[in-house]
Design a protein around this motif. Structure first.
Motif, PDB file in Angstrom:
ATOM      1  N   ALA A  43      88.770  24.377  52.683  1.00 28.47           N
ATOM      2  CA  ALA A  43      90.172  24.537  53.332  1.00 28.47           C
ATOM      3  C   ALA A  43      90.613  23.437  53.679  1.00 28.47           C
ATOM      4  O   ALA A  43      92.152  23.369  53.431  1.00 28.47           O
ATOM      5  N   ILE A  44      89.979  22.317  54.050  1.00 25.86           N
ATOM      6  CA  ILE A  44      90.853  21.289  54.484  1.00 25.86           C
ATOM      7  C   ILE A  44      91.345  20.627  53.307  1.00 25.86           C
ATOM      8  O   ILE A  44      92.242  20.022  53.223  1.00 25.86           O
ATOM      9  N   THR A  45      90.241  20.246  52.234  1.00 20.26           N
ATOM     10  CA  THR A  45      90.721  19.502  51.168  1.00 20.26           C
ATOM     11  C   THR A  45      91.989  20.193  50.529  1.00 20.26           C
ATOM     12  O   THR A  45      92.941  19.585  50.067  1.00 20.26           O
ATOM     13  N   ASP A  46      92.077  21.485  50.495  1.00 17.24           N
ATOM     14  CA  ASP A  46      93.168  22.119  49.838  1.00 17.24           C
ATOM     15  C   ASP A  46      94.248  22.042  50.766  1.00 17.24           C
ATOM     16  O   ASP A  46      95.595  21.548  50.046  1.00 17.24           O
ATOM     17  N   GLY A  47      94.358  21.875  51.907  1.00 15.67           N
ATOM     18  CA  GLY A  47      95.373  21.786  52.830  1.00 15.67           C
ATOM     19  C   GLY A  47      96.020  20.336  52.844  1.00 15.67           C
ATOM     20  O   GLY A  47      97.042  20.088  53.184  1.00 15.67           O
ATOM     21  N   PHE A  48      95.013  19.396  52.625  1.00 15.88           N
ATOM     22  CA  PHE A  48      95.664  17.950  52.904  1.00 15.88           C
ATOM     23  C   PHE A  48      95.750  17.404  51.652  1.00 15.88           C
ATOM     24  O   PHE A  48      96.013  15.983  51.465  1.00 15.88           O
ATOM     25  N   GLY A  49      95.519  18.086  50.451  1.00 19.34           N
ATOM     26  CA  GLY A  49      95.394  17.441  49.216  1.00 19.34           C
ATOM     27  C   GLY A  49      96.792  16.746  48.720  1.00 19.34           C
ATOM     28  O   GLY A  49      96.508  15.914  48.035  1.00 19.34           O
ATOM     29  N   VAL A  50      97.962  17.126  49.227  1.00 15.45           N
ATOM     30  CA  VAL A  50      99.024  16.543  49.022  1.00 15.45           C
ATOM     31  C   VAL A  50      99.529  15.307  49.591  1.00 15.45           C
ATOM     32  O   VAL A  50     100.290  14.806  49.163  1.00 15.45           O
ATOM     33  N   LEU A  51      98.762  14.974  50.389  1.00 19.33           N
ATOM     34  CA  LEU A  51      99.212  13.760  51.474  1.00 19.33           C
ATOM     35  C   LEU A  51      98.719  12.486  50.661  1.00 19.33           C
ATOM     36  O   LEU A  51      97.750  12.168  50.186  1.00 19.33           O
ATOM     37  N   THR A  52      99.607  11.538  51.092  1.00 18.99           N
ATOM     38  CA  THR A  52      99.307  10.108  50.455  1.00 18.99           C
ATOM     39  C   THR A  52      98.053   9.523  50.982  1.00 18.99           C
ATOM     40  O   THR A  52      97.262   9.019  50.201  1.00 18.99           O
ATOM     41  N   GLU A  53      97.848   9.665  52.210  1.00 17.43           N
ATOM     42  CA  GLU A  53      96.593   8.994  52.706  1.00 17.43           C
ATOM     43  C   GLU A  53      95.610  10.349  53.102  1.00 17.43           C
ATOM     44  O   GLU A  53      94.762  10.415  53.976  1.00 17.43           O
ATOM     45  N   SER A  54      95.678  11.146  52.240  1.00 21.72           N
ATOM     46  CA  SER A  54      94.745  12.420  52.371  1.00 21.72           C
ATOM     47  C   SER A  54      93.260  12.055  52.313  1.00 21.72           C
ATOM     48  O   SER A  54      92.642  12.689  53.087  1.00 21.72           O
ATOM     49  N   GLU A  55      92.892  10.984  51.788  1.00 23.40           N
ATOM     50  CA  GLU A  55      91.018  10.720  51.849  1.00 23.40           C
ATOM     51  C   GLU A  55      90.716  10.296  53.031  1.00 23.40           C
ATOM     52  O   GLU A  55      89.987  10.918  53.956  1.00 23.40           O
ATOM     53  N   GLU A  56      91.676   9.449  53.832  1.00 25.64           N
ATOM     54  CA  GLU A  56      91.424   9.277  55.213  1.00 25.64           C
ATOM     55  C   GLU A  56      91.517  10.229  56.071  1.00 25.64           C
ATOM     56  O   GLU A  56      90.742  10.601  56.982  1.00 25.64           O
ATOM     57  N   VAL A  57      92.597  11.143  56.059  1.00 27.85           N
ATOM     58  CA  VAL A  57      92.933  12.338  57.031  1.00 27.85           C
ATOM     59  C   VAL A  57      92.021  13.382  56.696  1.00 27.85           C
ATOM     60  O   VAL A  57      91.172  13.899  57.575  1.00 27.85           O
ATOM     61  N   THR A  58      91.720  13.677  55.399  1.00 32.84           N
ATOM     62  CA  THR A  58      90.685  14.829  55.053  1.00 32.84           C
ATOM     63  C   THR A  58      89.385  14.320  55.677  1.00 32.84           C
ATOM     64  O   THR A  58      88.774  15.300  56.367  1.00 32.84           O
ATOM     65  N   SER A  59      88.797  13.149  55.423  1.00 35.20           N
ATOM     66  CA  SER A  59      87.465  12.701  56.176  1.00 35.20           C
ATOM     67  C   SER A  59      87.432  12.692  57.500  1.00 35.20           C
ATOM     68  O   SER A  59      86.397  13.383  58.098  1.00 35.20           O
ATOM     69  N   ALA A  60      88.454  12.390  58.260  1.00 31.77           N
ATOM     70  CA  ALA A  60      88.349  12.432  59.693  1.00 31.77           C
ATOM     71  C   ALA A  60      88.298  14.012  60.001  1.00 31.77           C
ATOM     72  O   ALA A  60      87.698  14.429  61.016  1.00 31.77           O
TER      73      ALA A  60
END
Length: 112
Positions: A43-60
């Motif tokens: 759910a998190i990956t799907d929701g944050f997948g469009v952000l430019t800093e998505s990997e950092e935000v997604t991991s946190a």
């Protein structure tokens, strides 16, 4: 304890309290399942997948979600253990009461 320091235990109250802890544990387990569905890695990956800093935000966010889920799971397990302990106290109290009744002349299938 009563005012005169005599210890009393009401089995029905003990059973009711154990049931309340059991119900709270059950509710928390349901909330945990729902929380994981809404905030799990997928759910998190799907929701944050469009952000430019998505990997950092997604991991946190995934780490935070996992920490919250672990805390909820620990509370759920603790509530279950409390309910189990209260049920054991009830069983032990009933056995002790029955054994004491026999010492005072009551037979297992009725009074003498």
């Amino acid at each position: 304890m009563t005012d005169d320091s005599t210890s009393c235990y009401e089995p029905e109250a003990g059973r009711a309290l154990a049931r309340k802890f059991e119900l709270h544990a059950y509710d928390l387990r349901a909330y945990l399942k729902e929380f994981k569905e809404k905030t799990g890695e997928e759910a998190i990956t799907d929701g944050f997948g469009v952000l430019t800093e998505s990997e950092e935000v997604t991991s946190a966010y995934i780490a935070y979600s996992a920490d919250v889920a672990a805390a909820m799971r620990a509370v759920h397990e603790h509530l279950d253990k409390i309910a189990d302990a209260l049920r054991k106290v009830n069983r032990d109290t009933e056995v002790t009461d029955d054994n004491l009744a026999v010492l005072f002349g009551k037979q297992a299938d009725g009074d003498r």
